[in-house]
Scaffold this motif. Structure first.
Motif, PDB file in Angstrom:
ATOM      1  N   UNK A 194       0.835  -1.199   0.000  1.00 63.36           N
ATOM      2  CA  UNK A 194       0.000   0.000   0.000  1.00 63.36           C
ATOM      3  C   UNK A 194       0.875   1.256   0.000  1.00 63.36           C
ATOM      4  N   UNK A 195       1.886   1.243   0.851  1.00 64.76           N
ATOM      5  CA  UNK A 195       2.794   2.389   0.920  1.00 64.76           C
ATOM      6  C   UNK A 195       3.541   2.579  -0.393  1.00 64.76           C
ATOM      7  N   UNK A 196       3.948   1.473  -0.989  1.00 64.25           N
ATOM      8  CA  UNK A 196       4.689   1.528  -2.255  1.00 64.25           C
ATOM      9  C   UNK A 196       3.837   2.181  -3.347  1.00 64.25           C
ATOM     10  N   UNK A 197       2.582   1.788  -3.432  1.00 62.68           N
ATOM     11  CA  UNK A 197       1.717   2.295  -4.511  1.00 62.68           C
ATOM     12  C   UNK A 197       1.318   3.747  -4.252  1.00 62.68           C
ATOM     13  N   UNK A 198       0.976   4.056  -3.009  1.00 63.55           N
ATOM     14  CA  UNK A 198       0.473   5.399  -2.713  1.00 63.55           C
ATOM     15  C   UNK A 198       1.558   6.468  -2.735  1.00 63.55           C
ATOM     16  N   UNK A 199       2.786   6.099  -2.462  1.00 61.60           N
ATOM     17  CA  UNK A 199       3.867   7.094  -2.411  1.00 61.60           C
ATOM     18  C   UNK A 199       4.631   7.203  -3.726  1.00 61.60           C
ATOM     19  N   UNK A 200       4.236   6.415  -4.726  1.00 57.71           N
ATOM     20  CA  UNK A 200       4.894   6.470  -6.028  1.00 57.71           C
ATOM     21  C   UNK A 200       3.918   7.014  -7.077  1.00 57.71           C
ATOM     22  N   UNK A 201       4.416   7.860  -7.941  1.00 52.30           N
ATOM     23  CA  UNK A 201       3.616   8.331  -9.073  1.00 52.30           C
ATOM     24  C   UNK A 201       3.549   7.224 -10.123  1.00 52.30           C
ATOM     25  N   UNK A 202       2.618   7.326 -11.079  1.00 50.04           N
ATOM     26  CA  UNK A 202       2.592   6.331 -12.154  1.00 50.04           C
ATOM     27  C   UNK A 202       3.931   6.231 -12.878  1.00 50.04           C
ATOM     28  N   UNK A 203       4.594   7.364 -13.052  1.00 49.75           N
ATOM     29  CA  UNK A 203       5.893   7.364 -13.746  1.00 49.75           C
ATOM     30  C   UNK A 203       6.951   6.607 -12.934  1.00 49.75           C
ATOM     31  N   UNK A 204       6.882   6.743 -11.618  1.00 50.98           N
ATOM     32  CA  UNK A 204       7.822   6.011 -10.753  1.00 50.98           C
ATOM     33  C   UNK A 204       7.503   4.518 -10.745  1.00 50.98           C
ATOM     34  N   UNK A 205       6.219   4.167 -10.689  1.00 45.84           N
ATOM     35  CA  UNK A 205       5.813   2.754 -10.731  1.00 45.84           C
ATOM     36  C   UNK A 205       6.237   2.107 -12.046  1.00 45.84           C
ATOM     37  N   UNK A 206       6.238   2.891 -13.107  1.00 43.30           N
ATOM     38  CA  UNK A 206       6.601   2.360 -14.431  1.00 43.30           C
ATOM     39  C   UNK A 206       8.054   1.932 -14.501  1.00 43.30           C
ATOM     40  N   UNK A 207       8.875   2.328 -13.513  1.00 42.97           N
ATOM     41  CA  UNK A 207      10.289   1.960 -13.505  1.00 42.97           C
ATOM     42  C   UNK A 207      10.536   0.573 -12.938  1.00 42.97           C
ATOM     43  N   UNK A 208       9.478  -0.099 -12.466  1.00 39.77           N
ATOM     44  CA  UNK A 208       9.650  -1.425 -11.880  1.00 39.77           C
ATOM     45  C   UNK A 208       9.595  -2.502 -12.953  1.00 39.77           C
ATOM     46  N   UNK A 262      12.533  -4.396  -7.271  1.00 36.03           N
ATOM     47  CA  UNK A 262      13.118  -4.834  -8.542  1.00 36.03           C
ATOM     48  C   UNK A 262      12.830  -3.807  -9.634  1.00 36.03           C
ATOM     49  N   UNK A 263      13.612  -2.752  -9.674  1.00 32.04           N
ATOM     50  CA  UNK A 263      13.448  -1.767 -10.735  1.00 32.04           C
ATOM     51  C   UNK A 263      14.141  -2.253 -12.004  1.00 32.04           C
ATOM     52  N   UNK A 264      13.782  -1.624 -13.104  1.00 32.58           N
ATOM     53  CA  UNK A 264      14.349  -2.021 -14.386  1.00 32.58           C
ATOM     54  C   UNK A 264      15.840  -1.718 -14.478  1.00 32.58           C
ATOM     55  N   UNK A 265      16.333  -0.857 -13.610  1.00 27.63           N
ATOM     56  CA  UNK A 265      17.763  -0.545 -13.626  1.00 27.63           C
ATOM     57  C   UNK A 265      18.596  -1.635 -12.955  1.00 27.63           C
ATOM     58  N   UNK A 266      17.989  -2.399 -12.021  1.00 30.61           N
ATOM     59  CA  UNK A 266      18.741  -3.455 -11.333  1.00 30.61           C
ATOM     60  C   UNK A 266      18.340  -4.852 -11.794  1.00 30.61           C
ATOM     61  N   UNK A 267      17.230  -4.944 -12.536  1.00 30.27           N
ATOM     62  CA  UNK A 267      16.781  -6.247 -13.020  1.00 30.27           C
ATOM     63  C   UNK A 267      16.231  -6.079 -14.428  1.00 30.27           C
ATOM     64  N   UNK A 268      16.900  -6.689 -15.384  1.00 28.82           N
ATOM     65  CA  UNK A 268      16.460  -6.596 -16.775  1.00 28.82           C
ATOM     66  C   UNK A 268      16.949  -7.817 -17.547  1.00 28.82           C
ATOM     67  N   UNK A 269      16.420  -7.982 -18.736  1.00 23.04           N
ATOM     68  CA  UNK A 269      16.713  -9.175 -19.542  1.00 23.04           C
ATOM     69  C   UNK A 269      18.199  -9.290 -19.847  1.00 23.04           C
ATOM     70  N   UNK A 270      18.844  -8.174 -20.116  1.00 25.52           N
ATOM     71  CA  UNK A 270      20.288  -8.210 -20.450  1.00 25.52           C
ATOM     72  C   UNK A 270      21.089  -8.810 -19.292  1.00 25.52           C
ATOM     73  N   UNK A 271      20.740  -8.446 -18.057  1.00 29.04           N
ATOM     74  CA  UNK A 271      21.425  -9.008 -16.891  1.00 29.04           C
ATOM     75  C   UNK A 271      21.098 -10.487 -16.709  1.00 29.04           C
ATOM     76  N   UNK A 272      19.825 -10.834 -16.892  1.00 28.90           N
ATOM     77  CA  UNK A 272      19.421 -12.224 -16.714  1.00 28.90           C
ATOM     78  C   UNK A 272      20.140 -13.143 -17.702  1.00 28.90           C
ATOM     79  N   UNK A 273      20.347 -12.661 -18.910  1.00 26.85           N
ATOM     80  CA  UNK A 273      21.019 -13.472 -19.927  1.00 26.85           C
ATOM     81  C   UNK A 273      22.456 -13.811 -19.539  1.00 26.85           C
ATOM     82  N   UNK A 274      23.050 -13.008 -18.685  1.00 25.96           N
ATOM     83  CA  UNK A 274      24.426 -13.262 -18.252  1.00 25.96           C
ATOM     84  C   UNK A 274      24.517 -14.408 -17.254  1.00 25.96           C
ATOM     85  N   UNK A 275      23.389 -14.799 -16.663  1.00 21.49           N
ATOM     86  CA  UNK A 275      23.384 -15.876 -15.686  1.00 21.49           C
ATOM     87  C   UNK A 275      23.743 -15.385 -14.297  1.00 21.49           C
ATOM     88  N   UNK A 276      23.565 -16.222 -13.277  1.00 25.19           N
ATOM     89  CA  UNK A 276      23.920 -15.844 -11.900  1.00 25.19           C
ATOM     90  C   UNK A 276      25.408 -15.515 -11.787  1.00 25.19           C
TER      91      UNK A 276
END
Length: 406
Positions: A255-269, A320-334
């Motif tokens: 609830x806190x996450x959604x209410x304190x973030x703008x749509x633009x901020x939520x879009x970064x997840x 898990x924002x798009x800056x710390x979690x994205x397909x390019x990183x996942x492709x590299x493996x753990x």
């Protein structure tokens, strides 16, 4: 030493899992079993019912020799990335000879034929899958329809994809192909209960879903379906105020996450797309009952499936924002092999891994500065925040706990 690998969640470990371990030893004649296990959160986007430490104990008592953690970056994902991360870890040990997974079919050859066909996913197939997903059907169904449209294969082959364990097994085999791994796949037919069964249908073997429902309503009702070692650990954890955990317990945080973030901020997840950020903001004030379950029910449409929404909520909770979690990183493996626990045999495996592993083998967070480790620590802390008894030793267990030895 002959080593078999398995990929598990043990949420919690029950008699069906024990049977899988027994069949694994029989089928492979292995000397040791390495388990890759999810940590604080599970693949469906829920916090695990008990901590990864308690579940590691369950695994070691049941017959696993070495338990390593699947990073949360790969855990809270559809089957493709969940499988790729887990198989990559088994490959990185340099020790595993075979991967043994359960399936509804119990037959390797049709899954192998599909895996060989789908290893190099074409742009056309990817587009068809995405189009079918937008129609509101599940990923297995979307994959099955896309495959049937593009390739001339028997109907029974695509029908395999209607079942969750077959789908996950297929992705394990695709991952083995993509990694050019020498690990041999083996499958064991799922017995007595099915993945989605809500109630037990056998006197001893029940699905993990059914077992969790029993644990939440009356712990003692779950006793017939759990090995004595598992039940003992569960009773200890409950007495200490460390579970069982439900997703709805994280409502205030969400609830806190959604209410304190703008749509633009939520879009970064991660995985927030197609205007879902606006739908979250629009739906929240209309709820009559405030819970994650009610929010997902209100959000769900033909286009936005329950499973996708649950994973998306997990990404919001876990940062898990798009800056710390994205397909390019996942492709590299753990980026590391995190050891959660081991037996005496597992200790010998660890000695060998120091020579064979292609990734750093770590036992504590300070052993690595990889970006995914911070996500793992966060997942454990957020899951532990649901415990009835709050202690720094559980909230920050990643810093306080050493691998479990049995």
């Amino acid at each position: 030493m002959k080593v078999a690998g398995i990929i598990v969640e043990y949420n919690p470990l029950h008699y069906g899992h024990l049977l899988h371990l027994q069949r694994t030893r029989e089928k492979t004649e292995c000397d040791a079993i390495v388990a890759v296990m999810s940590g604080g959160f599970t693949q469906r986007g829920e916090p695990a019912i008990f901590s990864k430490w308690a579940r590691t104990e369950m695994a070691l008592h049941a017959g696993c020799d070495l338990v390593i953690e699947l990073p949360s970056a790969y855990t809270v994902q559809p089957a493709e990335w969940f499988a790729y991360g887990a198989v990559s870890l088994l490959e990185a040990t340099g020790l595993v000879d075979s991967l043994v997974f359960g399936s509804e079919s119990g037959s390797l050859s049709p899954l192998k034929a599909l895996a060989d066909l789908l290893t190099n996913e074409s742009p056309e197939l990817r587009l068809l899958i995405q189009n079918h997903l937008k129609e509101g059907i599940s990923y297995p169904a979307a994959l099955g329809q896309a495959v049937a449209s593009l390739y001339s294969i028997p109907d029974q082959a695509t029908s395999l994809l209607d079942q969750p364990n077959n789908t996950l097994g297929l992705q394990y085999m695709i991952a083995l192909n993509r990694l050019n791994s020498s690990i041999l796949p083996e499958t064991i037919q799922r017995e007595q209960s099915q993945y989605h069964d809500l109630q037990p249908t056998h006197e001893q073997i029940a699905s993990a879903t059914a077992v969790r429902r029993l644990l939440f309503s009356d712990v003692q009702q779950a006793t017939p379906y759990l090995p004595a070692s598992t039940m003992s650990i569960i009773e200890r954890e409950i007495a200490a105020g460390r579970g069982p955990v439900k997703l709805d317990q994280l409502w205030q945080s969400l609830f806190q996450q959604i209410t304190t973030h703008s749509p633009q901020q939520l879009a970064q997840y991660y995985d927030m797309s197609e205007g879902l950020e606006y739908r979250f903001k629009k739906i929240l004030p209309t709820l009559q009952n405030y819970s994650i379950t009610d929010l997902m029910t209100a959000l769900k449409t033909k286009r936005y499936t329950y499973t996708r929404l649950q994973r998306l909520i997990a990404h919001l909770l876990l940062g898990h924002t798009k800056s710390v979690l994205n397909i390019e990183q996942l492709e590299q493996g753990p980026g590391y092999i995190r050891v959660l626990g081991f037996t005496d045999t597992g200790r010998e495996l660890l000695r060998q891994m120091k020579k064979t592993a292609s990734l750093p083998v770590i036992t504590k967070p300070t052993d690595t500065d990889h970006v995914h480790m911070e996500l793992d620590i966060r997942a454990s802390a957020i899951q532990a925040s649901c415990f009835a008894v709050q202690q720094s030793s559980t909230l920050y267990s990643d810093y306080r706990r050493s691998p479990i030895r049995i």
